[in-house]
Write an enzyme that holds these catalytic residues in place. Structure first.
Site, PDB file in Angstrom:
ATOM      1  N   SER A 168       0.832  -1.206   0.000  1.00  0.00           N
ATOM      2  CA  SER A 168       0.000   0.000   0.000  1.00  0.00           C
ATOM      3  C   SER A 168       0.868   1.259   0.000  1.00  0.00           C
ATOM      4  CB  SER A 168      -0.956  -0.008   1.202  1.00  0.00           C
ATOM      5  OG  SER A 168      -0.219  -0.146   2.401  1.00  0.00           O
ATOM      6  N   HIS A 183      23.111   5.653  -8.936  1.00  0.00           N
ATOM      7  CA  HIS A 183      22.754   5.769 -10.352  1.00  0.00           C
ATOM      8  C   HIS A 183      23.931   6.225 -11.240  1.00  0.00           C
ATOM      9  CE1 HIS A 183      18.942   5.143  -8.636  1.00  0.00           C
ATOM     10  NE2 HIS A 183      18.540   6.385  -8.488  1.00  0.00           N
TER      11      HIS A 183
HETATM   12  C1  BG6 Z   1      15.694   8.094  -7.100  1.00  0.00           C
HETATM   13  C2  BG6 Z   1      16.067   9.227  -6.189  1.00  0.00           C
HETATM   14  O1  BG6 Z   1      16.502   6.980  -6.843  1.00  0.00           O
HETATM   15  O2  BG6 Z   1      15.857   8.485  -8.442  1.00  0.00           O
HETATM   16  C3  BG6 Z   1      15.241  10.456  -6.499  1.00  0.00           C
HETATM   17  O3  BG6 Z   1      15.847   8.838  -4.839  1.00  0.00           O
HETATM   18  C4  BG6 Z   1      15.325  10.794  -7.964  1.00  0.00           C
HETATM   19  O4  BG6 Z   1      15.666  11.567  -5.718  1.00  0.00           O
HETATM   20  C5  BG6 Z   1      15.034   9.557  -8.816  1.00  0.00           C
HETATM   21  O5  BG6 Z   1      14.356  11.805  -8.232  1.00  0.00           O
HETATM   22  C6  BG6 Z   1      15.265   9.845 -10.293  1.00  0.00           C
HETATM   23  O6  BG6 Z   1      14.780   8.778 -11.057  1.00  0.00           O
HETATM   24  P1  BG6 Z   1      14.174   9.036 -12.501  1.00  0.00           P
HETATM   25  O7  BG6 Z   1      13.901   7.676 -13.023  1.00  0.00           O
HETATM   26  O8  BG6 Z   1      12.960   9.873 -12.312  1.00  0.00           O
HETATM   27  O9  BG6 Z   1      15.236   9.766 -13.257  1.00  0.00           O
END
Ligand code: BG6
Length: 482
Positions: A14, A242
């Site tokens: 949820s 990332h």
């Molecule tokens: C997430 C972060 O992992 O990735 C966020 O916690 C960020 O802060 C997001 O906004 C960005 O992901 P995307 O796919 O929207 O580029």
């Protein structure tokens, strides 16, 4: 594998992640016919709800134009169990539900079966839920896969502690650590681009490349999640995971094969060659109000302490110390509340030696991860027409132009499909995670300890003043017009 008897348990059913990502991705796979024929999806969360209430809620996760008949058939494979995250009885109840559903799906002797446990949960309950799964739900007679989401700790030590605890419950090949950037179309494309084309790999080294910039920009601040963000900051939120994951794919050597462990070995080897990042190679920023005052500053958020020095912007220069890359600076840049939404990988080549023409600008290969997926090469041409001047142009592969009606699936859909297929290529291995924290932990500790004050920048701007100069000085980066 269409005949595998499959159970997917979504913990935190949820919550926000389940709503925004997990269920829409599962629904997308279902619509595409990519879920095995016999699949049940069991939501688990603390909220007491009937199955009908739950399916009503799931429906609200989908888009208005999704066909009702698809939604109805999808809901027919969804179940719900409510329970606490630390109560054995509740997990035993979940196990009975799984067994009952397998029976309903006509489980037979010899059927290949898989149980997927998707922890769409905050990390504070990972270990407790993992332990309950292991003790009260885990079925050793089938394949088990556990999916977890960042944050995996907040530094090397806490991440290792978490890895040890989770590692005591599940084998590494049962664990799928999500970094959703690895599911993005253009990130998945890097391997093909690099290793299926003759002309990239030959120049992919320090002899031809001057510097590489990996940039993540978001046009919005932390509104609504300031409390979470303030504990982490931009480096832990997106850069250590990332951006560094993307770097490792851009920098890695060619793997022996496309098998997941060969790919992950090569990615890890690159990370092993990166020295910890120094504070003097880092520029930090925190956004204040927008120039016109319409957008709030980071510290205007009620959930952010007034004296917070948490960076919402960071630019770091690092080096990969191996034969391919020695001497090539890598600039990672990430920021919230900037002027645009964009994620790019920009590979800037060296100046043309002994040029016949006056130098105009450098060649660049740009992989635009988002928005508008594209790959383009900044290429110098003769200005068309009677002129003999040079002009900067592009060889441009824009996906939306090249592939009409293309619908690029959400990263989560491709990653969940990988989990269904037992493919680890796009998930972070524990040694890889360790290396990623090793690179950033001394810097993070120093920032925390010395309470380094970030430079102010306006909401909606390009970041703190001096960002470009910093990249130019530290990395020899030359800005060229698009
Ligand atoms: C997430 C972060 O992992 O990735 C966020 O916690 C960020 O802060 C997001 O906004 C960005 O992901 P995307 O796919 O929207 O580029």
């Amino acid at each position: 594998k269409h005949d595998v008897l499959t159970t997917i348990v979504v913990f935190g059913a949820s919550g926000d992640l389940a709503k925004k990502k997990t269920y829409p991705a599962l629904f997308h796979l279902f619509q595409q016919g990519l879920l095995p024929k016999r699949t049940r999806i069991i939501g688990y969360a603390r909220t007491q709800m009937s199955r009908e209430q739950f399916t009503g809620r799931v429906t609200s996760f989908f888009k208005k134009d999704d066909p009702q008949s698809d939604i109805d058939s999808f809901l027919a494979i969804c179940e719900y169990v409510s329970g606490k995250y630390d109560v054995a009885e509740d997990f035993k109840q979940l196990r009975s539900e799984i067994d009952a559903n397998e029976k309903a799906m006509k489980k037979q002797e010899g059927d290949e079966r898989v149980h997927i446990y998707y922890l769409a949960l905050p990390p504070s309950v990972f270990v407790s839920v993992g332990t309950q799964i292991k003790e009260n739900v885990y079925d050793g007679s089938c394949t088990n896969r556990v999916v977890i989401e960042k944050p995996f700790g907040h530094d090397l030590e806490s991440s290792r502690e978490l890895s040890v605890k989770i590692g005591a419950l599940f084998a590494e090949d049962e664990i799928y650590r999500i970094d959703h950037y690895l599911g993005k179309e253009m990130v998945k494309n890097i391997l093909a681009l690099r290793f299926a084309n003759v002309f990239y790999e030959t120049v992919w080294n320090r002899y031809y490349i001057s510097n590489v910039q990996i940039t993540f920009k978001e046009p919005f601040g932390t509104e609504g999640r300031g409390g979470y963000f303030d504990e982490f900051g931009i480096i832990r939120d997106v850069m250590q995971n990332h951006l560094l994951q993307v770097l490792s794919i851009v920098a890695m050597n060619q793997p022996k094969s496309l098998r997941s462990e060969d790919i992950r070995d090569c990615k890890t080897q690159v990370l092993q060659r990166i020295l910890p990042i120094q504070l003097e190679d880092t520029l930090l920023g925190q956004y204040g109000r927008s120039r016109d005052g319409s957008k709030p500053g980071y510290k205007d958020d009620d959930t952010v302490p007034g004296e917070s020095t948490t960076p919402t912007f960071a630019q770091c220069v690092l080096h990969v110390d191996n034969n391919r890359w020695r001497g090539v600076p890598w600039v990672l840049k990430a920021g919230k509340a900037l002027d645009e939404a964009k994620m790019t990988i920009r590979i800037q080549f060296k100046d043309m030696p002994n040029a016949l023409f006056p130098s105009l600008a450098r060649n660049e290969l740009v992989i635009q991860v988002s928005p508008k997926e594209s790959v383009y090469i900044k290429t110098i041409v003769k200005e068309p027409g009677l002129s003999t001047n040079l002009a900067m142009s592009e060889l441009d592969l824009s996906y939306h132009r090249r592939y009409q009606d293309l619908k690029i699936p959400d990263a989560y859909a491709t990653l969940i499909l990988d989990v269904l297929n037992g493919d680890h290529s796009n998930f972070v291995r524990s040694d890889e995670l360790d290396e990623a924290w090793r690179i950033f932990t001394p810097l993070l500790h120093q920032i925390d300890k010395e309470q380094v004050v970030p430079l102010a920048y306006e909401y909606g701007s390009r970041g703190p003043k001096g960002v470009d100069e910093f990249a130019a000085e530290r990395a020899g980066y030359m800005r060229t017009a698009r």
